[in-house]
Design a protein around this motif. Sequence first.
Motif, PDB file in Angstrom:
ATOM      1  N   LYS A   1       0.836  -1.205   0.000  1.00  0.00           N
ATOM      2  CA  LYS A   1       0.000   0.000   0.000  1.00  0.00           C
ATOM      3  C   LYS A   1       0.876   1.263   0.000  1.00  0.00           C
ATOM      4  CE  LYS A   1      -3.279   2.425   2.936  1.00  0.00           C
ATOM      5  NZ  LYS A   1      -3.955   2.475   4.200  1.00  0.00           N
ATOM      6  N   GLU A   2       1.925   1.217   0.810  1.00  0.00           N
ATOM      7  CA  GLU A   2       2.814   2.391   0.891  1.00  0.00           C
ATOM      8  C   GLU A   2       3.566   2.592  -0.427  1.00  0.00           C
ATOM      9  OE1 GLU A   2       4.137   2.784   5.533  1.00  0.00           O
ATOM     10  OE2 GLU A   2       4.902   1.024   4.469  1.00  0.00           O
ATOM     11  N   ILE A   3       4.001   1.492  -1.026  1.00  0.00           N
ATOM     12  CA  ILE A   3       4.758   1.602  -2.283  1.00  0.00           C
ATOM     13  C   ILE A   3       3.853   2.186  -3.376  1.00  0.00           C
ATOM     14  CG2 ILE A   3       5.815   0.210  -4.131  1.00  0.00           C
ATOM     15  CD1 ILE A   3       6.813  -1.682  -1.801  1.00  0.00           C
ATOM     16  N   ARG A   4       2.628   1.699  -3.417  1.00  0.00           N
ATOM     17  CA  ARG A   4       1.667   2.179  -4.414  1.00  0.00           C
ATOM     18  C   ARG A   4       1.410   3.685  -4.230  1.00  0.00           C
ATOM     19  NH1 ARG A   4      -1.452  -0.893  -7.634  1.00  0.00           N
ATOM     20  NH2 ARG A   4      -0.775  -2.799  -6.598  1.00  0.00           N
ATOM     21  N   TYR A   5       1.207   4.069  -2.980  1.00  0.00           N
ATOM     22  CA  TYR A   5       0.948   5.484  -2.673  1.00  0.00           C
ATOM     23  C   TYR A   5       2.130   6.363  -3.114  1.00  0.00           C
ATOM     24  CZ  TYR A   5       0.222   9.631   0.307  1.00  0.00           C
ATOM     25  OH  TYR A   5       0.077  10.918   0.780  1.00  0.00           O
ATOM     26  N   ALA A   6       3.351   5.888  -2.792  1.00  0.00           N
ATOM     27  CA  ALA A   6       4.539   6.681  -3.145  1.00  0.00           C
ATOM     28  C   ALA A   6       4.691   6.789  -4.660  1.00  0.00           C
ATOM     29  CB  ALA A   6       5.781   6.046  -2.518  1.00  0.00           C
ATOM     30  N   LEU A   7       4.363   5.708  -5.371  1.00  0.00           N
ATOM     31  CA  LEU A   7       4.439   5.757  -6.844  1.00  0.00           C
ATOM     32  C   LEU A   7       3.380   6.702  -7.396  1.00  0.00           C
ATOM     33  CD1 LEU A   7       5.169   2.010  -7.696  1.00  0.00           C
ATOM     34  CD2 LEU A   7       6.647   3.971  -8.211  1.00  0.00           C
ATOM     35  N   GLU A   8       2.189   6.648  -6.829  1.00  0.00           N
ATOM     36  CA  GLU A   8       1.128   7.573  -7.271  1.00  0.00           C
ATOM     37  C   GLU A   8       1.563   9.027  -7.087  1.00  0.00           C
ATOM     38  OE1 GLU A   8      -2.636   4.775  -5.954  1.00  0.00           O
ATOM     39  OE2 GLU A   8      -2.155   6.537  -4.758  1.00  0.00           O
ATOM     40  N   GLN A   9       2.252   9.292  -5.974  1.00  0.00           N
ATOM     41  CA  GLN A   9       2.649  10.677  -5.671  1.00  0.00           C
ATOM     42  C   GLN A   9       3.889  11.107  -6.458  1.00  0.00           C
ATOM     43  OE1 GLN A   9       0.637  12.574  -3.953  1.00  0.00           O
ATOM     44  NE2 GLN A   9      -0.653  10.782  -3.624  1.00  0.00           N
ATOM     45  N   GLY A  10       4.582  10.125  -7.058  1.00  0.00           N
ATOM     46  CA  GLY A  10       5.739  10.468  -7.895  1.00  0.00           C
ATOM     47  C   GLY A  10       6.965  10.906  -7.111  1.00  0.00           C
ATOM     48  N   ILE A  11       7.371  10.114  -6.125  1.00  0.00           N
ATOM     49  CA  ILE A  11       8.540  10.490  -5.316  1.00  0.00           C
ATOM     50  C   ILE A  11       9.829  10.448  -6.137  1.00  0.00           C
ATOM     51  CG2 ILE A  11       7.487   9.736  -3.143  1.00  0.00           C
ATOM     52  CD1 ILE A  11       9.407   7.263  -3.277  1.00  0.00           C
ATOM     53  N   LEU A  12      10.864  11.103  -5.576  1.00  0.00           N
ATOM     54  CA  LEU A  12      12.159  11.148  -6.274  1.00  0.00           C
ATOM     55  C   LEU A  12      12.761   9.744  -6.384  1.00  0.00           C
ATOM     56  CD1 LEU A  12      14.535  12.777  -7.475  1.00  0.00           C
ATOM     57  CD2 LEU A  12      15.343  13.168  -5.132  1.00  0.00           C
TER      58      LEU A  12
END
Length: 424
Positions: A109-120
């Motif tokens: 869930k956290e990985i998906r969220y971070a990918l959605e947000q477009g982290i560095l």
Amino acid sequence: MNFFDYRDGQLFCEGVSVDAIADEAGTPLYIYSKAHLLERYNAIADAFKDVDTTICFSVKSCSSLGILKVLKDAGSSFDVVSGGELFRVIKAGGDASKVVYAGVGKTDKEIRYALEQGILMFNVESHAELETIDRIAGEMGKVAPVALRLNPDVDPKTHMHTTTGKLENKFGLDFQHAGEIVDNLGKTPNILLRGIHLHIGSPVNSVEPYGEAIDKALGFIEEHKDGCASVEYLNTGGGFGLFYSKENVPAFAEYAKVITERAKKAGKKLIIEPGRSIVGNAGIMLATVQYVKFNGLKNFVITDSGMNDLIRPALYDSYHHIWPTRTSTPALPGASVEGVSTVKSDVVGPICESGDFFAKDRLLPDVSKGERLAIFSAGAYGFTMSSTYNTRPRAAEVLVDGEEWKIIRKREQWEDLVALESAE
Ligand SMILES: Cc1ncc(COP(=O)(O)O)c(C=O)c1O
């Protein structure tokens, strides 16, 4: 400059008496100086200016939105270790595309969220995590930018609980497994290797461990030239020391010299993840003396704040300077108390644990009920590590800016503590 100082026997934060704040906001109370935060942030930025450096403030050290906003406005990027911390950064107006995300146990869930947000980038800590990120990125039709967090097996000479770059620690990848990953990147087509990451511990009160760890990391990049061809960033983590009372802490320029000369030589952009060194001395915690008790052996100063508010002494045996907020004998951290009339005391909280203490056998002026104590150097890993143990509402947090102050986190109430529960 000292943004916490005594004036006419009263402790001030910038232009405000801390007692005046506590009269309204109560205790336990965290008070932060905005000017101190900015001075430290700008000092790091200045020390690292010779190299293209992204400063990612380590959110875990102090994560209140009001603090993140000050740093974001000063130009800071952020280092997070959970989806919740990324959520905070975004709430504070931070730019997700400048966030790096470490941690050994990232969930889907956290990985998906971070990918959605477009982290560095993710700082990847295991092969299994890399495969998980690759799978999720593939499902989302994205390419995930990552750094590999290397475990350089270097001793940072700090507390065992905050040593993170030795092989016996759970963090990062040993060089053999990291090598296998970079030599087989074709097997994870949804991954883009953008960086190499290190974080060896905290606080690291000498520069040599950084040199040793970075040299090992650069040796790794050299040895795996082809696989590391896309590596643009060297991320050397956080961990710069903090003056609590007597330690010799290198200046930012000394850390920067060791780190930047290596980044330059390797032709890499830098990322650093300081937390404690920016916010540690920007915050104090105020406690009010409830009772003083002598049991024939020891004198106990019992306060309304406990290990749930500041757990560092219990967890790390850490030293925090403690002194009354109103006193005829002012003493800031590091000051000698020789010649001051003192009583040797344990400063403790109200919690049902013998580990509930802030100081043992400490020389303190004789204090009595109702007097307030300042616990210094509490800005980092203070409020963020606090809990509601013993069903104690968490402290309020205040940010001072010159002559002004505001509450950036309200004091919790008993109702808040049961709001998510049901007796049905
Ligand atoms: C990955 C990582 N980066 C940065 C930090 C921040 O360290 P410090 O607050 O000592 O600068 C930590 C803290 O433990 C960390 O785990």
